[in-house]
Design a protein around this motif. Structure first.
Motif, PDB file in Angstrom:
ATOM      1  N   THR A  23     -33.560  55.392  18.320  1.00 21.90           N
ATOM      2  CA  THR A  23     -34.740  55.834  17.569  1.00 21.90           C
ATOM      3  C   THR A  23     -35.563  54.649  17.092  1.00 21.90           C
ATOM      4  OG1 THR A  23     -33.571  57.802  16.840  1.00 21.90           O
ATOM      5  CG2 THR A  23     -35.537  57.182  15.591  1.00 21.90           C
ATOM      6  N   ASP A  24     -34.885  53.649  16.504  1.00 15.63           N
ATOM      7  CA  ASP A  24     -35.612  52.510  15.952  1.00 15.63           C
ATOM      8  C   ASP A  24     -36.288  51.684  17.043  1.00 15.63           C
ATOM      9  OD1 ASP A  24     -34.838  53.245  13.447  1.00 15.63           O
ATOM     10  OD2 ASP A  24     -33.130  51.888  13.344  1.00 15.63           O
ATOM     11  N   MET A  25     -35.566  51.420  18.140  1.00 15.92           N
ATOM     12  CA  MET A  25     -36.107  50.540  19.157  1.00 15.92           C
ATOM     13  C   MET A  25     -37.065  51.250  20.112  1.00 15.92           C
ATOM     14  SD  MET A  25     -36.517  47.596  20.325  1.00 15.92           S
ATOM     15  CE  MET A  25     -35.376  46.766  19.225  1.00 15.92           C
ATOM     16  N   CYS A  26     -36.691  52.457  20.551  1.00 14.22           N
ATOM     17  CA  CYS A  26     -37.498  53.150  21.562  1.00 14.22           C
ATOM     18  C   CYS A  26     -38.606  53.991  20.947  1.00 14.22           C
ATOM     19  CB  CYS A  26     -36.593  54.012  22.435  1.00 14.22           C
ATOM     20  SG  CYS A  26     -35.389  53.025  23.373  1.00 14.22           S
ATOM     21  N   ASP A  27     -38.235  54.901  20.044  1.00 10.37           N
ATOM     22  CA  ASP A  27     -39.238  55.815  19.494  1.00 10.37           C
ATOM     23  C   ASP A  27     -40.182  55.134  18.507  1.00 10.37           C
ATOM     24  OD1 ASP A  27     -38.228  58.005  20.917  1.00 10.37           O
ATOM     25  OD2 ASP A  27     -36.636  58.261  19.445  1.00 10.37           O
ATOM     26  N   GLU A  28     -39.672  54.147  17.764  1.00  5.52           N
ATOM     27  CA  GLU A  28     -40.486  53.523  16.734  1.00  5.52           C
ATOM     28  C   GLU A  28     -41.167  52.234  17.196  1.00  5.52           C
ATOM     29  OE1 GLU A  28     -41.091  55.008  13.986  1.00  5.52           O
ATOM     30  OE2 GLU A  28     -39.631  56.606  14.251  1.00  5.52           O
ATOM     31  N   SER A  29     -40.623  51.565  18.216  1.00  7.08           N
ATOM     32  CA  SER A  29     -41.180  50.274  18.638  1.00  7.08           C
ATOM     33  C   SER A  29     -41.734  50.322  20.053  1.00  7.08           C
ATOM     34  CB  SER A  29     -40.105  49.184  18.519  1.00  7.08           C
ATOM     35  OG  SER A  29     -40.611  47.942  18.972  1.00  7.08           O
ATOM     36  N   LEU A  30     -40.847  50.418  21.044  1.00 12.76           N
ATOM     37  CA  LEU A  30     -41.281  50.306  22.434  1.00 12.76           C
ATOM     38  C   LEU A  30     -42.136  51.483  22.888  1.00 12.76           C
ATOM     39  CD1 LEU A  30     -38.032  48.863  24.046  1.00 12.76           C
ATOM     40  CD2 LEU A  30     -40.189  47.683  23.694  1.00 12.76           C
ATOM     41  N   ASP A  31     -41.962  52.632  22.279  1.00 13.06           N
ATOM     42  CA  ASP A  31     -42.767  53.791  22.659  1.00 13.06           C
ATOM     43  C   ASP A  31     -44.241  53.590  22.298  1.00 13.06           C
ATOM     44  OD1 ASP A  31     -42.933  56.359  23.820  1.00 13.06           O
ATOM     45  OD2 ASP A  31     -43.166  57.231  21.830  1.00 13.06           O
ATOM     46  N   HIS A  32     -44.528  52.665  21.374  1.00 15.31           N
ATOM     47  CA  HIS A  32     -45.900  52.409  20.937  1.00 15.31           C
ATOM     48  C   HIS A  32     -46.438  51.073  21.481  1.00 15.31           C
ATOM     49  CE1 HIS A  32     -45.598  55.763  18.098  1.00 15.31           C
ATOM     50  NE2 HIS A  32     -44.390  55.302  17.783  1.00 15.31           N
ATOM     51  N   ARG A  33     -45.802  50.560  22.539  1.00 19.47           N
ATOM     52  CA  ARG A  33     -46.187  49.253  23.069  1.00 19.47           C
ATOM     53  C   ARG A  33     -47.510  49.340  23.833  1.00 19.47           C
ATOM     54  NH1 ARG A  33     -42.887  51.796  26.375  1.00 19.47           N
ATOM     55  NH2 ARG A  33     -43.124  51.659  28.641  1.00 19.47           N
ATOM     56  N   CYS A  34     -48.192  48.202  23.941  1.00 19.15           N
ATOM     57  CA  CYS A  34     -49.407  48.075  24.746  1.00 19.15           C
ATOM     58  C   CYS A  34     -49.023  47.549  26.133  1.00 19.15           C
ATOM     59  CB  CYS A  34     -50.381  47.109  24.061  1.00 19.15           C
ATOM     60  SG  CYS A  34     -51.243  47.839  22.650  1.00 19.15           S
ATOM     61  N   PRO A  35     -49.937  47.530  27.084  1.00 20.88           N
ATOM     62  CA  PRO A  35     -49.628  47.005  28.419  1.00 20.88           C
ATOM     63  C   PRO A  35     -49.049  45.591  28.349  1.00 20.88           C
ATOM     64  CG  PRO A  35     -51.728  48.142  28.474  1.00 20.88           C
ATOM     65  CD  PRO A  35     -51.318  48.097  27.038  1.00 20.88           C
ATOM     66  N   LEU A  36     -47.739  45.485  28.690  1.00 16.07           N
ATOM     67  CA  LEU A  36     -47.023  44.201  28.710  1.00 16.07           C
ATOM     68  C   LEU A  36     -47.196  43.422  27.409  1.00 16.07           C
ATOM     69  CD1 LEU A  36     -47.740  43.154  32.397  1.00 16.07           C
ATOM     70  CD2 LEU A  36     -45.648  44.140  31.457  1.00 16.07           C
ATOM     71  N   ASP A  37     -47.290  44.168  26.297  1.00 12.62           N
ATOM     72  CA  ASP A  37     -47.398  43.569  24.955  1.00 12.62           C
ATOM     73  C   ASP A  37     -48.554  42.587  24.852  1.00 12.62           C
ATOM     74  OD1 ASP A  37     -45.378  44.987  23.761  1.00 12.62           O
ATOM     75  OD2 ASP A  37     -43.827  43.523  24.240  1.00 12.62           O
ATOM     76  N   CYS A  38     -49.620  42.831  25.650  1.00 13.03           N
ATOM     77  CA  CYS A  38     -50.820  41.977  25.654  1.00 13.03           C
ATOM     78  C   CYS A  38     -50.485  40.520  25.993  1.00 13.03           C
ATOM     79  CB  CYS A  38     -51.552  42.044  24.314  1.00 13.03           C
ATOM     80  SG  CYS A  38     -51.897  43.725  23.733  1.00 13.03           S
ATOM     81  N   TYR A  39     -49.274  40.304  26.605  1.00  7.49           N
ATOM     82  CA  TYR A  39     -48.817  38.955  26.959  1.00  7.49           C
ATOM     83  C   TYR A  39     -48.780  38.021  25.752  1.00  7.49           C
ATOM     84  CZ  TYR A  39     -48.654  39.636  32.012  1.00  7.49           C
ATOM     85  OH  TYR A  39     -48.318  40.044  33.279  1.00  7.49           O
ATOM     86  N   GLY A  40     -48.773  38.578  24.547  1.00  2.00           N
ATOM     87  CA  GLY A  40     -48.787  37.750  23.351  1.00  2.00           C
ATOM     88  C   GLY A  40     -50.133  37.114  23.076  1.00  2.00           C
ATOM     89  N   ASN A  41     -51.160  37.541  23.844  1.00  2.00           N
ATOM     90  CA  ASN A  41     -52.497  36.946  23.705  1.00  2.00           C
ATOM     91  C   ASN A  41     -53.466  37.867  22.963  1.00  2.00           C
ATOM     92  OD1 ASN A  41     -51.573  34.779  25.257  1.00  2.00           O
ATOM     93  ND2 ASN A  41     -52.147  35.784  27.173  1.00  2.00           N
ATOM     94  N   GLY A  42     -52.961  38.863  22.286  1.00  2.00           N
ATOM     95  CA  GLY A  42     -53.821  39.784  21.553  1.00  2.00           C
ATOM     96  C   GLY A  42     -53.007  40.658  20.621  1.00  2.00           C
ATOM     97  N   LEU A  43     -53.689  41.560  19.947  1.00  2.00           N
ATOM     98  CA  LEU A  43     -53.056  42.492  19.014  1.00  2.00           C
ATOM     99  C   LEU A  43     -52.998  43.875  19.639  1.00  2.00           C
ATOM    100  CD1 LEU A  43     -54.823  41.448  15.682  1.00  2.00           C
ATOM    101  CD2 LEU A  43     -52.563  40.749  16.494  1.00  2.00           C
ATOM    102  N   CYS A  44     -51.872  44.549  19.447  1.00  2.00           N
ATOM    103  CA  CYS A  44     -51.700  45.902  19.978  1.00  2.00           C
ATOM    104  C   CYS A  44     -52.224  46.902  18.955  1.00  2.00           C
ATOM    105  CB  CYS A  44     -50.229  46.165  20.289  1.00  2.00           C
ATOM    106  SG  CYS A  44     -49.921  47.752  21.073  1.00  2.00           S
ATOM    107  N   MET A  45     -53.204  47.708  19.329  1.00  2.00           N
ATOM    108  CA  MET A  45     -53.828  48.660  18.428  1.00  2.00           C
ATOM    109  C   MET A  45     -53.073  49.994  18.443  1.00  2.00           C
ATOM    110  SD  MET A  45     -55.937  46.420  17.595  1.00  2.00           S
ATOM    111  CE  MET A  45     -56.938  47.279  16.383  1.00  2.00           C
ATOM    112  N   LYS A  46     -53.461  50.889  17.544  1.00  2.00           N
ATOM    113  CA  LYS A  46     -52.766  52.162  17.388  1.00  2.00           C
ATOM    114  C   LYS A  46     -52.885  53.031  18.631  1.00  2.00           C
ATOM    115  CE  LYS A  46     -52.358  56.054  14.189  1.00  2.00           C
ATOM    116  NZ  LYS A  46     -52.890  56.693  12.968  1.00  2.00           N
TER     117      LYS A  46
END
Length: 417
Positions: free
Chosen positions: A96-119
């Protein structure tokens, strides 16, 4: 200054950006897209430190990459890992913590660390970075463990067009005009996200059941504190009352929290599946509620039996002691001062015995009420949907029977003629 071994924490450190040689705690760490923090055992057994590792989610488990090997977490908690780059223990995060609360809300490839992931799961790139994943014109990620879990690969649930629905209905009507069952649309397979959320609902129901049992226990302990104040009246009773109230408030707050979570998840499930699937799911939920209530009552009753045995032993011990002292007072009543002192002792212990006796009475009343509730729970109409379906089928049977009777009467009448 060269011998200074003080290490200051890194502020604003993220697993999606490589901090360089001095920021790493382990040689096997992997920074970048889908990298998350994991508590990992150090060379000192029993000591843990944070490590950044690539992660992804299967249907029910969290998968963690160590070098080129993958470890699948069975449950949340400490697990042993044996890979070519690391052998030791890790603290697996919950699904729940890792998948539903974190990775389920990820952006494309986490923006490669070069940006902010929006809602809305889109990247807001930093200056000089562009593209859907803030990596346009730069070397792309090639690790299949990461690229296969790209959020852009997930299928989106698109609603059917009105024209397609009309065509399907027309085709179904043409197939068999006389069959009522063919008028229903074909059952659609539930999306994986809805299945995952249903599993979360069941887990949260288990959390809710636990706090329901705790609340019942705290409610009785609060009643027990009232008995203590009225029968015994010691300072211990006041402390018991204060503590039981605090515990009761806490458990009631937990119940409200999990009820809200379950209600929110049910609304999300409703938006993901068809009305027919949702109605069937709610029927299953109601049936599950019956089993859950029975299990809650059974566990609570088992606890009450333990409380009964505990207080009964102390009540019988106090009464034997009091009766023994009363016999001494009657036997040596001529020793008035000694008998008076012993009588005061009897009066003091009688209050304690009365407390245990009243608690036993309250436990017996609680058990009787619980048994009566368990006996009547089976007779309650637990699913209005199921009963409505049964009534509908009975009405249809009556209609068919009346048609058959009319047909037979008409045949017999024609035969007589």
């Amino acid at each position: 200054m060269d011998s200074c071994r003080h290490q200051a924490p890194t502020f604003g450190g993220l697993c999606t950006t490589d901090p360089g040689q001095w920021g790493r705690k382990f040689d096997f760490e992997s920074y970048g897209s889908h990298s998350r923090c994991l508590m990992t055992e150090t060379t000192y057994q029993g000591h843990y430190n944070a490590a950044c590792l690539r992660m992804r989610c299967s249907k029910t488990n969290v998968e963690i990459q160590f070098g080129s090997e993958v470890h699948t977490c069975k449950t949340a908690g400490v697990e042993d890992v044996k890979t070519s780059v690391f052998t030791g223990r890790i603290q697996c995060p919950s699904f729940t913590d890792m998948c539903d609360e974190s990775l389920d809300h990820r952006c494309p490839l986490d923006c490669y660390g070069n940006g902010l992931c929006m809602k809305d799961k889109t990247c807001q790139c930093f200056a000089t970075f562009t593209g859907e994943d803030c990596n346009k014109g730069r070397p792309a990620e090639e690790d299949p463990f990461v690229t296969e879990f790209d959020s852009r690969n997930e299928p989106e649930d698109k609603p059917d067009d009105d024209d397609d629905e009309k065509k399907e209905e027309e085709e179904e009507e043409k197939e068999d005009d006389d069959s009522d069952g063919d008028e229903e649309e074909e059952e659609k397979e539930e999306p994986p996200k809805a299945i995952r959320k249903k599993e979360i609902v069941k887990k949260r129901e288990a959390n809710l059941d636990y706090w329901e049992i705790v609340t019942k226990k705290n409610g009785f302990l609060n009643k027990k504190a009232d008995i203590c104040e009225s029968s015994w009246g010691s300072r211990h009773c006041k402390r018991m009352k204060d503590n039981s109230r605090k515990r009761l408030d806490k458990s009631n707050g937990k119940i409200t929290k999990f009820e809200t979570i379950i209600s929110t998840l049910q609304e999300e499930i409703k938006d993901l599946i068809t009305d027919k699937q949702y109605n069937r799911w709610m029927t299953e939920t109601e049936a599950r509620q019956v089993t859950r209530n029975q299990e809650i009552n059974n566990q609570y009753r088992s606890w009450l039996n333990e409380e009964h045995d505990y207080h009964n032993v102390r009540y019988e011990y106090k009464m034997r002691l009091i009766n023994y002292w009363k016999d001494l007072v009657d036997r040596y009543s001529k020793w008035k001062r000694w008998a008076a002192r012993l009588q005061r002792k009897i009066d003091k212990h009688q209050k304690v015995a009365d407390y245990y006796g009243n608690v036993l009475k309250a436990i017996n009343e609680e058990i009787s009420a619980l048994d009566e509730k368990n006996n009547t729970i089976g007779s309650i109409n637990l699913s209005t949907k199921v009963s409505a379906m049964i009534e509908k089928e009975m009405d249809e049977d009556k209609k068919h029977q009346s048609v058959w009777i009319e047909y037979r009467e008409s045949v017999e009448a024609s035969g007589k003629q």
